[in-house]
Write a protein that holds these residues in place. Structure first.
Motif, PDB file in Angstrom:
ATOM      1  N   VAL A  66     -30.252  29.807 -36.323  1.00 35.83           N
ATOM      2  CA  VAL A  66     -29.894  28.828 -35.300  1.00 35.83           C
ATOM      3  C   VAL A  66     -28.541  29.206 -34.714  1.00 35.83           C
ATOM      4  O   VAL A  66     -27.510  29.076 -35.383  1.00 35.83           O
ATOM      5  CB  VAL A  66     -29.827  27.401 -35.886  1.00 35.83           C
ATOM      6  CG1 VAL A  66     -29.646  26.376 -34.767  1.00 35.83           C
ATOM      7  CG2 VAL A  66     -31.063  27.093 -36.718  1.00 35.83           C
ATOM      8  N   ASP A  67     -28.538  29.680 -33.481  1.00 34.81           N
ATOM      9  CA  ASP A  67     -27.292  30.080 -32.820  1.00 34.81           C
ATOM     10  C   ASP A  67     -27.526  30.056 -31.313  1.00 34.81           C
ATOM     11  O   ASP A  67     -28.601  30.462 -30.852  1.00 34.81           O
ATOM     12  CB  ASP A  67     -26.854  31.482 -33.262  1.00 34.81           C
ATOM     13  CG  ASP A  67     -25.383  31.743 -32.983  1.00 34.81           C
ATOM     14  OD1 ASP A  67     -24.998  31.769 -31.799  1.00 34.81           O
ATOM     15  OD2 ASP A  67     -24.618  31.930 -33.941  1.00 34.81           O
ATOM     16  N   ASP A  68     -26.543  29.599 -30.555  1.00 37.47           N
ATOM     17  CA  ASP A  68     -26.722  29.506 -29.107  1.00 37.47           C
ATOM     18  C   ASP A  68     -26.358  30.805 -28.386  1.00 37.47           C
ATOM     19  O   ASP A  68     -26.528  30.899 -27.171  1.00 37.47           O
ATOM     20  CB  ASP A  68     -25.907  28.347 -28.538  1.00 37.47           C
ATOM     21  CG  ASP A  68     -24.412  28.499 -28.766  1.00 37.47           C
ATOM     22  OD1 ASP A  68     -24.030  29.058 -29.821  1.00 37.47           O
ATOM     23  OD2 ASP A  68     -23.619  28.069 -27.919  1.00 37.47           O
ATOM     24  N   GLU A  69     -25.862  31.801 -29.129  1.00 39.03           N
ATOM     25  CA  GLU A  69     -25.535  33.095 -28.504  1.00 39.03           C
ATOM     26  C   GLU A  69     -26.710  34.054 -28.679  1.00 39.03           C
ATOM     27  O   GLU A  69     -27.037  34.450 -29.805  1.00 39.03           O
ATOM     28  CB  GLU A  69     -24.291  33.692 -29.156  1.00 39.03           C
ATOM     29  CG  GLU A  69     -23.027  32.867 -28.980  1.00 39.03           C
ATOM     30  CD  GLU A  69     -21.821  33.543 -29.617  1.00 39.03           C
ATOM     31  OE1 GLU A  69     -21.613  34.747 -29.353  1.00 39.03           O
ATOM     32  OE2 GLU A  69     -21.111  32.881 -30.381  1.00 39.03           O
ATOM     33  N   ARG A  73     -28.167  36.026 -32.173  1.00 33.36           N
ATOM     34  CA  ARG A  73     -29.521  35.799 -32.701  1.00 33.36           C
ATOM     35  C   ARG A  73     -30.299  37.110 -32.779  1.00 33.36           C
ATOM     36  O   ARG A  73     -30.959  37.391 -33.778  1.00 33.36           O
ATOM     37  CB  ARG A  73     -30.298  34.810 -31.818  1.00 33.36           C
ATOM     38  CG  ARG A  73     -29.811  33.394 -31.895  1.00 33.36           C
ATOM     39  CD  ARG A  73     -30.881  32.412 -31.421  1.00 33.36           C
ATOM     40  NE  ARG A  73     -31.497  32.779 -30.171  1.00 33.36           N
ATOM     41  CZ  ARG A  73     -31.010  32.498 -28.966  1.00 33.36           C
ATOM     42  NH1 ARG A  73     -29.872  31.830 -28.871  1.00 33.36           N
ATOM     43  NH2 ARG A  73     -31.641  32.851 -27.875  1.00 33.36           N
ATOM     44  N   SER A  91     -32.066  27.954 -30.449  1.00 32.06           N
ATOM     45  CA  SER A  91     -30.714  28.029 -29.892  1.00 32.06           C
ATOM     46  C   SER A  91     -29.952  26.718 -29.913  1.00 32.06           C
ATOM     47  O   SER A  91     -28.772  26.691 -29.552  1.00 32.06           O
ATOM     48  CB  SER A  91     -30.783  28.544 -28.441  1.00 32.06           C
ATOM     49  OG  SER A  91     -31.571  27.675 -27.643  1.00 32.06           O
ATOM     50  N   THR A  92     -30.605  25.616 -30.303  1.00 32.72           N
ATOM     51  CA  THR A  92     -29.920  24.320 -30.321  1.00 32.72           C
ATOM     52  C   THR A  92     -30.171  23.593 -31.639  1.00 32.72           C
ATOM     53  O   THR A  92     -31.146  23.865 -32.348  1.00 32.72           O
ATOM     54  CB  THR A  92     -30.401  23.417 -29.164  1.00 32.72           C
ATOM     55  OG1 THR A  92     -31.777  23.067 -29.383  1.00 32.72           O
ATOM     56  CG2 THR A  92     -30.248  24.118 -27.820  1.00 32.72           C
ATOM     57  N   ASP A 111     -25.365  28.091 -37.069  1.00 32.66           N
ATOM     58  CA  ASP A 111     -24.072  28.140 -36.388  1.00 32.66           C
ATOM     59  C   ASP A 111     -23.481  26.739 -36.313  1.00 32.66           C
ATOM     60  O   ASP A 111     -24.203  25.758 -36.109  1.00 32.66           O
ATOM     61  CB  ASP A 111     -24.256  28.710 -34.976  1.00 32.66           C
ATOM     62  CG  ASP A 111     -22.934  28.920 -34.264  1.00 32.66           C
ATOM     63  OD1 ASP A 111     -21.929  29.193 -34.941  1.00 32.66           O
ATOM     64  OD2 ASP A 111     -22.906  28.816 -33.019  1.00 32.66           O
ATOM     65  N   LEU A 114     -22.769  24.396 -31.888  1.00 38.11           N
ATOM     66  CA  LEU A 114     -24.023  24.371 -31.142  1.00 38.11           C
ATOM     67  C   LEU A 114     -23.958  23.311 -30.048  1.00 38.11           C
ATOM     68  O   LEU A 114     -23.279  22.296 -30.199  1.00 38.11           O
ATOM     69  CB  LEU A 114     -25.191  24.035 -32.078  1.00 38.11           C
ATOM     70  CG  LEU A 114     -25.579  25.075 -33.122  1.00 38.11           C
ATOM     71  CD1 LEU A 114     -26.608  24.477 -34.088  1.00 38.11           C
ATOM     72  CD2 LEU A 114     -26.155  26.326 -32.461  1.00 38.11           C
ATOM     73  N   PRO A 115     -24.692  23.535 -28.944  1.00 35.89           N
ATOM     74  CA  PRO A 115     -24.774  22.489 -27.917  1.00 35.89           C
ATOM     75  C   PRO A 115     -25.647  21.330 -28.397  1.00 35.89           C
ATOM     76  O   PRO A 115     -26.426  21.483 -29.336  1.00 35.89           O
ATOM     77  CB  PRO A 115     -25.432  23.228 -26.736  1.00 35.89           C
ATOM     78  CG  PRO A 115     -26.225  24.329 -27.371  1.00 35.89           C
ATOM     79  CD  PRO A 115     -25.437  24.752 -28.581  1.00 35.89           C
ATOM     80  N   GLU A 116     -25.498  20.178 -27.752  1.00 37.06           N
ATOM     81  CA  GLU A 116     -26.282  18.970 -28.039  1.00 37.06           C
ATOM     82  C   GLU A 116     -25.954  18.403 -29.424  1.00 37.06           C
ATOM     83  O   GLU A 116     -25.218  17.450 -29.541  1.00 37.06           O
ATOM     84  CB  GLU A 116     -27.790  19.242 -27.934  1.00 37.06           C
ATOM     85  CG  GLU A 116     -28.249  19.747 -26.579  1.00 37.06           C
ATOM     86  CD  GLU A 116     -29.734  20.044 -26.572  1.00 37.06           C
ATOM     87  OE1 GLU A 116     -30.465  19.554 -27.445  1.00 37.06           O
ATOM     88  OE2 GLU A 116     -30.162  20.781 -25.670  1.00 37.06           O
ATOM     89  N   ASP A 118     -24.347  19.500 -33.081  1.00 38.28           N
ATOM     90  CA  ASP A 118     -23.627  20.610 -33.704  1.00 38.28           C
ATOM     91  C   ASP A 118     -24.161  20.902 -35.105  1.00 38.28           C
ATOM     92  O   ASP A 118     -24.970  20.150 -35.665  1.00 38.28           O
ATOM     93  CB  ASP A 118     -22.119  20.370 -33.719  1.00 38.28           C
ATOM     94  CG  ASP A 118     -21.688  19.233 -34.640  1.00 38.28           C
ATOM     95  OD1 ASP A 118     -22.463  18.842 -35.536  1.00 38.28           O
ATOM     96  OD2 ASP A 118     -20.561  18.739 -34.471  1.00 38.28           O
TER      97      ASP A 118
END
Length: 286
Positions: A66-69, A73, A91-92, A111, A114-116, A118
């Motif tokens: 789980v990572d937004d980058e 990932r 990603s979220t 991660d 994270l957006p939305e 964390d």
């Protein structure tokens, strides 16, 4: 040690030093490496600017990354799959919770930023409903952030930038120490109203059941098997976490002892059951 974000040529030379690479010719998705002394070429996977050598798959565990980058990932997934793990990625935080509910993995690489939703919020939700092992990825280096992650129930953490090879080693270590133990003869430890049932993995104090995480139970049971014997934090990391100070912060032990005292003690500041031997470690008082 190779770190995430290192140029491909540098990463490759580190990864295959023991094979003495003579030339590297990257293409869009693969690279050909001439192996000195063998007269053969091998094709390796390239992910963005990273090159990853193939390896025979031997693992069967399912990992969720789980990572937004996207690049993080890609590289983490590629390294884990190279080692034989089955890997999913999102990603979220909200997508992670949905995925875990529908298809629980054996371990989550999570991660923090994270957006939305964390990573800390995701971890808190996971600990309300189960004990899936979690390794946190964090760019935060402050001790308070690391302690917060451990307090919330993280099994380990890795600070960015990190070596993908180190992350794979930590994944293996966490999976090994959280795997179900081999069957043992039934054993119930009783001390002045405190009952530790190792077979049922249940703890009660004055006939009242006490909820504990798997690692809290393991730590208490280990100490209780050797009353009044003092164990250092390094010894407890080795015996209970199957780890060491080279891989895991000794404050992991401190955090778990603190949590045990909150659950067991009338006055956690003056503990009855788990006492501190200053400068040495901890011991269980029968």
């Amino acid at each position: 040690m190779t770190t995430l974000g290192m140029p491909m040529a540098t990463l490759c030379s580190v990864a295959i030093t023991h094979r003495r690479p003579r030339s590297i010719s990257p293409s869009s998705g693969t690279a050909s490496v001439n192996i000195h002394g063998t007269g053969t070429e091998t094709t390796v996977l390239t992910v963005g600017s990273h090159m990853i050598l193939p390896m025979t798959a031997t693992e069967t565990e399912q990992i969720l990354v789980v990572d937004d980058e996207p690049m993080v990932r890609e590289v983490v997934v590629a390294y884990l799959e190279r080692e034989g793990f089955r890997v999913d990625e999102v990603s979220t935080g909200s997508a992670a919770l949905k995925h875990i509910e529908e298809s629980p993995p054996d371990l989550v690489v999570l991660d923090v930023m994270l957006p939305e939703v964390d990573g800390f919020s995701v971890l808190t939700e996971l600990r309300r409903s189960g004990d899936i092992p979690v390794i946190l990825l964090t760019a935060r280096t402050e001790e308070t952030d690391r302690i917060l992650g451990l307090e919330l129930g993280a099994d380990d953490y890795v600070v960015k930038p990190f070596s993908p090879r180190e992350l794979v080693a930590r994944v293996r270590s966490v999976l090994r120490r959280t795997a179900p133990a081999a069957a043992k003869p039934p054993r119930v430890l009783e001390f002045d109203g405190l009952v530790i049932d190792e077979q049922a993995r249940e703890i009660s104090l004055a006939d009242a059941a006490i909820e504990m995480t798997p690692k809290e139970f393991d730590l208490l049971a280990f100490l209780a098997r050797s009353p009044r014997q003092v164990f250092s934090r390094s010894q407890l990391l080795e015996q209970v976490w199957d780890s060491s100070a080279d891989w895991q912060d000794p404050s992991t032990v401190t955090v778990h002892v603190r949590r045990l005292r909150r659950k067991l003690e009338i006055d956690p500041e003056n503990p009855r059951w788990i006492t501190t031997v200053w400068g040495v470690g901890y011991r269980f008082e029968p």
